[in-house]
Design a protein around this motif. Structure first.
Motif, PDB file in Angstrom:
ATOM      1  N   SER A  57       0.844  -1.179   0.000  1.00  0.00           N
ATOM      2  CA  SER A  57       0.000   0.000   0.000  1.00  0.00           C
ATOM      3  C   SER A  57       0.888   1.240   0.000  1.00  0.00           C
ATOM      4  N   GLY A  58       0.522   2.209  -0.838  1.00  0.00           N
ATOM      5  CA  GLY A  58       1.294   3.440  -0.895  1.00  0.00           C
ATOM      6  C   GLY A  58       2.235   3.493  -2.074  1.00  0.00           C
ATOM      7  N   HIS A  59       2.323   2.392  -2.864  1.00  0.00           N
ATOM      8  CA  HIS A  59       3.150   2.411  -4.072  1.00  0.00           C
ATOM      9  C   HIS A  59       2.390   1.686  -5.183  1.00  0.00           C
TER      10      HIS A  59
ATOM     11  N   ILE B 248      -0.386   6.069   4.982  1.00  0.00           N
ATOM     12  CA  ILE B 248      -1.582   6.752   5.478  1.00  0.00           C
ATOM     13  C   ILE B 248      -1.372   8.247   5.303  1.00  0.00           C
ATOM     14  N   ASP B 249      -2.343   8.881   4.587  1.00  0.00           N
ATOM     15  CA  ASP B 249      -2.225  10.321   4.322  1.00  0.00           C
ATOM     16  C   ASP B 249      -2.647  11.154   5.529  1.00  0.00           C
ATOM     17  N   SER B 250      -3.663  10.688   6.273  1.00  0.00           N
ATOM     18  CA  SER B 250      -4.123  11.459   7.433  1.00  0.00           C
ATOM     19  C   SER B 250      -3.293  11.082   8.657  1.00  0.00           C
TER      20      SER B 250
ATOM     21  N   LYS C 274       2.580   9.342  19.692  1.00  0.00           N
ATOM     22  CA  LYS C 274       2.831  10.562  18.929  1.00  0.00           C
ATOM     23  C   LYS C 274       2.100  10.477  17.600  1.00  0.00           C
ATOM     24  N   LYS C 275       1.761  11.656  17.030  1.00  0.00           N
ATOM     25  CA  LYS C 275       1.090  11.703  15.738  1.00  0.00           C
ATOM     26  C   LYS C 275       2.060  11.300  14.640  1.00  0.00           C
ATOM     27  N   CYS C 276       1.552  10.539  13.680  1.00  0.00           N
ATOM     28  CA  CYS C 276       2.410  10.135  12.565  1.00  0.00           C
ATOM     29  C   CYS C 276       1.560  10.038  11.292  1.00  0.00           C
ATOM     30  N   ARG C 277       2.192  10.159  10.136  1.00  0.00           N
ATOM     31  CA  ARG C 277       1.542   9.982   8.828  1.00  0.00           C
ATOM     32  C   ARG C 277       2.576   9.405   7.874  1.00  0.00           C
ATOM     33  N   GLY C 278       2.121   8.998   6.727  1.00  0.00           N
ATOM     34  CA  GLY C 278       3.028   8.357   5.783  1.00  0.00           C
ATOM     35  C   GLY C 278       3.040   6.867   6.027  1.00  0.00           C
TER      36      GLY C 278
END
Length: 1362
Positions: free
Chosen positions: A365-367, A427-429, A438-442
């Motif tokens: 996912s993501g590519h 994950i974009d959001s 902690k907040k993370c994305r990608g």
């Protein structure tokens, strides 16, 4: 019959044979039952085995005591208890004794040691005595080899006298050894460390406990176990059953794998499921057979530059599969290249493997494109697009986009979410990472089902690790705000990745947890440095004390802390700053300057005595040689240490050696000390308390170092309870001292109750304390077992000074369920259990009355030898009004006494008078009641069968002989018993005293009456009708009272019946004496002793006197004696010393050396300290003097009673100081006695000039004031005043003494010069001595003391006191 004379007994001994099995006959030599022939004295019931009677009276050279001959003697000749030096058991019979050395062997041990069957003896260089080989060592016996420090179970050389043990293999070790680890020089076998502290093995890194192989040139050491290791090799031994492997210190043995075994291979981390494995059962270390035979070196196509060496992996990742390596690794240290075992076995990724690799594809996912597996080399510089770390080996690639994915990032089975596999997603959001919150994305690793997310950084953290510094596994955890990393001692930042054990509050930075266990450093190029937890070490680079981890070289005693290990060298700017550093220190009178000491500068710290390298403070004066580590210079002035909780410890410089309470070694340098308790800790031991490995280490009173939880085997007994280790479970141990304590003993109750302490009616509590915290703790005897308290802790009452060791203190609470138990507080401190003696083959005597024991009896299960009749255990503890004495008597045990009734000297339990110092009675004599009312004496008489000291008969004036005396046959006829009044020492022969007028006999049906003599006819031949033997008609007989009955029995035949009546078995028996002047008496039913009536009248008069407040000094003394028994035990002994003086020799005479001249100056600190210690009272056992208590008129001063001449002093004392006795627990009379003592001392001071003082008077004043202190009086003002007087007196006497000595030296020098002989050398020697005296005098001390003396000039010693 055969008769012999024996040295141990005053009478002839006759040879006898046991007639019946149940006959109780005990040999007095070996204390064993006689079962066949023996020698006996029927008169005294004394028995000896035939073989014991024929023992040699002297052993000229016994193996256990070859210095002097041993002489055979009975223990009854000795004072106090006697213990065998071989088996440590108490001796009750004969012993072979050396009087000169106070050395004893019981008969069994003496004969066992010289038995010719013991042939295997050995003389070892490490021990003075001959060692004897024992094939089997009993399991309960504490036997530890002195060489290897391991338990001995068989084939051991022993010295039973010294408790010295050596394995046979250890005894045969070579004195010199050439070892593969140290080929340069031979190693010499030493019995102990050659250093001031312990030696450390250069192979295993552990402290050496036992023998050590040592190279003096290189300072290289090996313990015995490591000295026996062979070089690392994989060549198999005989039939390949055992191998040496580089990865483990013990040999690995080939064995069959069993199905119930669940073991893991230490090389590949897989379960050992093959048919055969190599393993070390002791350590739980196992290898597959294939893993054990892996080649030590191999070449691999993926690293063609250098060969790869087989090693144990330390925080390494495989360069092919990117997984953390667990177990062995093939490594190239030069290139930092590592392969795990699985990848190393796989063929390399060569051209032939390319197609096979590219056949594997995946989609993430993501590519948008499909990723193909490919092989990349490190030099290609490929970076993973997800974790952004370099990747090589097998990876996934999108050639068109330049997207690379490390195989480890492709999928993840994470310990933080073990239920499902995590997949890589983009994950974009923003989402919240479930690990660090902690907040993370990608890119994240997620589980859609559980809505679980991990950012890439958290996902790549491996699971729990096992670290050498902590016993539990460490796992990745959240940041703790209020703690520091225990490796580098730095706080954690917000971005810190942490490994920790939350249970123990133990946390490390991830970087610190993955530090290499070994590394090289340019500042110490000779040896690699090993990572260790610092104990009390200083960094050899910066000089500061290390807190946390350190890189160490034990061979060179070199240490670096975490910050300095990264610094390659010292810059010139840093050197300049160091040299500008200046400090002062209390232990040195010059200023200290900073300097950097290299390894070549061999200087030692004046505080801790360790070598100084790195930043060091030094005195620039060449004559001083004073150096300090930076950390030692910054030590606190005061320190509260757990091992001495009663007082704070002060930092001081001990010039002479002192005893460290923690490591039990002598030390000179900086110490933390308590002057009041004379307690010391060297700085290394004191600071160890700050280096705790949380959860694994604890502080405990039983030992001065932190204790670590471990399963390691230690020798010796538990520090607290002194019991052996029953299993090999977990304990707390000190690796530094090789000492240990049960886990249960670390949880001992702080306070306990004990029946023997309660018996004293003391209000204090028994509290757990360290022995070293008490002034007399080391020699403190347990009040239960009367032995020196074992272990390092004890239960102690501060109020009465009673002490119990841990085992004895807890025994009353550990009574077996269902056991019938009683306590005997007057004589024994352990619970006694009801038991049977029917099956006991040994002859047993009651420990209280010394009579034979028959059921029922109570026995101590611990001591075994203490056994008591049921009737004796119920004896009253105090008899208020005994029959033989006017004072109350108390049941107690004495080591030596003489019974006032039978006059026998012995030891054991007695009734003792508290008031009269020498009046004691045996238990049996106490039971002899004076029941005979004899009209010729004012007291009642008691009948005694014998006496042990010659006394005179009041009627015939002839002697009544003791039972053990050798006298003629005529004289022994008198030994038929006696009438005796113990109070008056009034004695009568049996035939001189009152005899029964009428009596009944089992041998005749009529009543018999006493006749002085009886002649029935003129035949001249007269017979006794009882024994049918001839009788003397002029001697008394018992004749039938019936006129027609001719029955006559001489006195000897009726004697048993007479004695029975005189002992009171029949009451109201009329008595009379023989002869014309008859004196009558009577055996009474109820004793109405006039003395008891008189005593009662005296008590009533005393009560009336008390009501009128008429006291005498005798009253005060009696009250004090009663009071001190419960409130101030032992103080009466101090009082006796104050009454009659302590008998000390003159201090100044003791100070003199040969020729009347001392070796030290009287104005030295050493002499002054000795003088101040000299004033303490002596410990001689002095008898009390009644001269002090002559009748003087007493008066009352504010409710206290004192001698009239002392009344003004007491008034002035109370006016100025108030009532200083308010804190004392004594009663009013006892306080009055103390005030008499104190005011007497003050009166004497007020009339004595300081320059006229004698040493005796000084010591008397000190003793009397100390008496008041012991009694609880607020007397510090008087002690301070006496200190001033002592110092002034010392100044005057020291000045006088030094002048006298110098004059003596001058006279001797002048005599040498005038002598005709050549005395120049002698004169020079005396001149040098005179110069040394003047130089040794401490000017500051001399000036201070002379000022004290000047202040008292022309004044009395009491000036300023009131």
């Amino acid at each position: 019959m055969e008769r012999i004379e024996h040295f141990s007994h005053p009478h002839w001994l006759t040879k006898c044979v046991i007639k019946a099995y149940d006959e109780e006959v005990k040999c007095f030599a070996c204390m064993k039952r006689c079962l066949n022939q023996f020698y006996s004295c029927n008169q005294c019931q004394f028995f000896l085995h035939e073989e014991c009677a024929n023992l040699h009276t002297e052993l000229p050279a016994h193996p256990l005591h070859p210095v002097h001959p041993l002489t055979l003697a009975p223990t009854a000749y000795y004072i106090g208890s006697v213990y065998c030096h071989a088996c440590d058991k108490r001796c009750f019979g004969f012993t072979f004794r050396c009087e000169q050395c106070d050395f004893d062997l019981d008969i069994d041990c003496a004969l066992k040691s010289i038995n010719p069957s013991v042939k295997d003896q050995f003389q070892h260089f490490s021990h003075d005595h001959t060692l004897v080989l024992e094939q089997v060592i009993a399991q309960e016996k504490e036997a530890w080899c002195q060489a290897c420090n391991k338990r001995c179970s068989s084939n051991t050389y022993t010295c039973s006298l010294c408790k010295f043990f050596l394995h046979k293999s250890c005894a045969e070790l070579k004195r010199e050894l050439r070892h593969w680890q140290h080929k340069e020089h031979n190693l010499e076998l030493c019995t102990s460390s050659v250093y001031e502290g312990r030696a450390w093995c250069n192979l295993c890194g552990r402290s050496v406990c036992g023998f050590v192989y040592h190279c003096e040139i290189c300072r290289f050491d090996l313990d015995v176990e490591c000295s026996l290791q062979s070089p690392p090799t994989l060549e198999t031994r005989v039939q390949e059953q055992e191998i040496d492997h580089f990865s483990h210190k013990h040999p690995l043995t080939l064995r069959e794998e069993r199905q119930d075994d669940v073991v893991t291979c230490a090389a590949c981390s897989d379960n050992c499921s093959s048919s055969q494995i190599y393993g070390c059962e002791e350590c739980g270390y196992f290898l597959h057979e294939s893993c054990a035979k892996l080649p030590l070196e191999m070449k691999h196509l993926d690293h063609e530059e250098h060969p790869l060496k087989l090693q144990v992996a330390v925080f390494s990742d495989c360069d092919i599969c990117k997984k953390r390596i667990k177990g062995f690794t093939y490594s190239c240290e030069q290139c930092d290249f590592n392969l795990d075992i699985e990848c190393a076995r796989m063929p390399s990724i060569g051209p032939g493997m390319a197609k096979q690799v590219k056949d594997v594809k995946m989609k993430i996912s993501g590519h948008d494109h499909v990723l193909t597996r490919s092989a990349k080399r490190e030099e290609e510089g490929v970076v993973c697009s997800v974790c952004e770390k370099p990747c090589c080996g097998l990876i996934y690639v999108c050639e068109g986009c330049g997207f690379f994915l490390d195989e480890g990032c492709a999928k993840c089975q994470h310990f933080f979410h073990p239920l499902h596999e995590l997949t890589l997603q983009h994950i974009d959001s923003e989402v919240c990472c479930s690990a660090c919150e902690k907040k993370c994305r990608g890119f994240t690793f997620s589980c859609r089902e559980c809505k679980f997310h991990l950012d890439v950084a958290c996902a790549l953290i491996t699971e729990n690790i096992h670290h050498f510094s902590h016993g539990h596994s460490l796992k990745p955890t959240k940041m703790e705000l209020n703690c520091k990393c225990l490796a580098c001692n730095q706080s954690f930042s917000d971005s810190s990745q942490i490994y920790g054990c939350e249970e123990c509050n133990y946390f490390l930075h991830e970087s610190c947890a993955k530090l290499p266990l070994e590394r090289k450093h340019p500042y110490h190029g000779s040896h690699p440095l090993k990572l260790r937890v610092a104990s009390y070490n200083y960094c050899d680079f910066c000089g500061e004390r290390i807190q946390g981890f350190a890189y160490c070289c034990y061979q060179c005693d070199f240490n670096l802390d975490m910050k300095c290990v990264e610094m390659p060298s010292i810059s010139s700017e840093t050197m300049k700053k160091v040299e500008e550093m200046k400090i002062g220190n209390f232990a040195h009178h010059h200023e200290l300057t900073g300097s950097m000491k290299s390894k070549g500068n061999i200087v030692f710290c004046s505080a801790c005595k360790k070598k100084c390298t790195g930043l060091t403070y030094a005195c620039d004066c060449k004559d001083c040689s004073f150096f300090l580590h930076k950390g030692c210079a910054e030590l606190p002035k005061e320190y509260a240490h757990f091992f001495h909780p009663g007082h704070r410890l002060n930092l001081q410089n001990s010039d002479s050696k002192v005893f460290c309470g923690a490591c039990k070694e002598n030390f000179h340098g900086f110490t933390f000390s308590c002057k009041e308790c004379k307690f010391h800790l060297d700085v290394a031991c004191a600071m160890m308390a700050e280096n705790l490995n949380h959860g694994e280490h604890i502080h405990h009173l039983c030992h001065g170092h932190p204790l670590r939880r471990t399963k390691r085997e230690f020798k010796g007994q538990c520090l607290a309870c002194y019991r052996s280790r029953s299993d090999f479970g977990e304990i707390y141990g000190c690796d530094h001292c090789d000492r240990w304590v049960h886990i249960s003993c670390t949880e001992l109750p702080q306070n306990v109750k004990h029946f023997r302490h309660d018996f004293r009616k003391c209000d204090g509590e028994l509290t757990l304390e360290a022995k070293l915290a008490l002034k007399d703790g080391q020699g403190k005897k347990c009040e239960a077992c009367h032995c020196v308290c074992r272990g390092s802790v004890l239960y102690h009452c501060k109020l009465c000074n009673y002490a119990f060791d841990v085992e004895c203190a807890l025994m009353p609470t550990e009574t077996p369920e269902g056991a019938q138990t009683k306590f005997f507080p007057a004589g024994h401190g352990h619970p006694l259990q009801l038991c049977s003696t029917k099956e006991d083959t040994k002859f047993r005597s009651c420990s209280v009355c010394d009579n034979p024991c028959f059921d029922p009896t109570y026995q101590c299960t611990k001591c075994e030898v203490f056994i008591v009749h049921k009737s004796c255990i119920e004896l009253p503890q105090i008899i208020p009004k005994p029959s033989h004495h006017e004072h109350s008597m108390k049941l107690l045990k004495k080591s030596r006494f003489t019974c006032a009734a039978c006059r026998k000297s012995s030891s054991g339990f007695i009734y003792d008078c508290n008031t009269c110092s020498s009046f004691s009675l045996h238990i049996g004599c106490m039971n002899v009641k004076p029941i005979i009312n004899y009209s010729d004496h004012r007291h009642y008489l008691g009948f005694f069968e014998n006496i042990h000291e010659k006394v005179s008969c009041r009627t015939c004036d002839r002697g009544i002989l003791p039972c053990s005396s050798k006298e003629t046959e005529m004289e022994t006829e008198n030994k038929q018993g006696l009438f005796r009044c113990v109070r008056c020492d009034y004695n009568l022969h049996l035939l001189c005293g009152p005899l029964p007028c009428l009596m009944e006999s089992d041998n005749h049906k009529h009543v018999l009456q006493l006749e002085d003599k009886f002649i029935e006819d003129d035949s001249g031949k007269y017979y006794c009708d009882a024994c049918e033997k001839k009788r003397d008609p002029e001697k008394c007989v018992y004749k039938c009272s019936q006129e027609n009955c001719p029955y006559v029995a001489h006195f000897e035949c009726m004697k048993p019946e007479v004695l029975r009546l005189l002992k009171g078995e029949q009451k109201e028996v009329e008595l009379r004496t023989l002869g014309a002047k008859r004196i009558y008496g009577k055996v009474m039913i109820e004793v109405q002793d006039p003395t008891q009536i008189a005593l009662k009248n005296e008590e009533q008069a005393s009560d009336r006197s008390r009501e009128q407040d008429i006291w005498t000094l005798d009253n005060l003394l009696d009250a004090f004696i009663q009071d001190e028994q419960t409130k101030l035990p032992g103080t009466f002994q101090i009082l006796k010393k104050e009454m009659i003086g302590t008998g000390h020799a003159s201090f100044w005479k003791r100070l003199q050396g040969s020729g009347g001249i001392a070796k030290v100056s009287p104005y030295s600190q050493q002499t002054f300290t000795q003088f101040m210690d000299w004033r303490e009272p002596g410990k001689e056992n002095l008898e009390f003097s009644t001269i002090f208590f002559e009748n003087e008129e007493l008066v009352e001063v504010e409710r206290y009673t004192v001698i009239r001449s002392l009344a003004p002093i007491l008034k002035q004392l109370l006016k100025k100081r108030g009532d200083i006795s308010t804190d004392s627990e004594l009663n009013l009379k006892s306080k009055s006695l103390i005030f008499n003592l104190l005011c007497g001392a003050i009166s004497s001071m007020s009339t004595t000039q300081v320059n006229e003082l004698s040493e005796t008077l000084l010591r008397d004043w000190w003793s009397q004031v100390m008496m008041a202190k012991h009694a609880g009086f607020k007397i510090q003002f008087a002690l301070d005043h006496l200190d001033e007087i002592f110092q002034a007196h010392f100044a005057l006497r020291a000045e006088e003494t030094q002048n006298h000595w110098l004059k003596e030296l001058e006279d001797q020098i002048r005599a040498c010069h005038l002598s005709s002989k050549n005395q120049a050398a002698k004169a020079e020697e005396l001149t040098q001595m005179s110069r040394q005296y003047e130089e040794a005098a401490e000017a500051s001390l001399k000036q201070e003391l002379l000022e004290k003396a000047k202040a008292f000039q022309g004044k009395t010693a009491g000036s300023g006191l009131l």
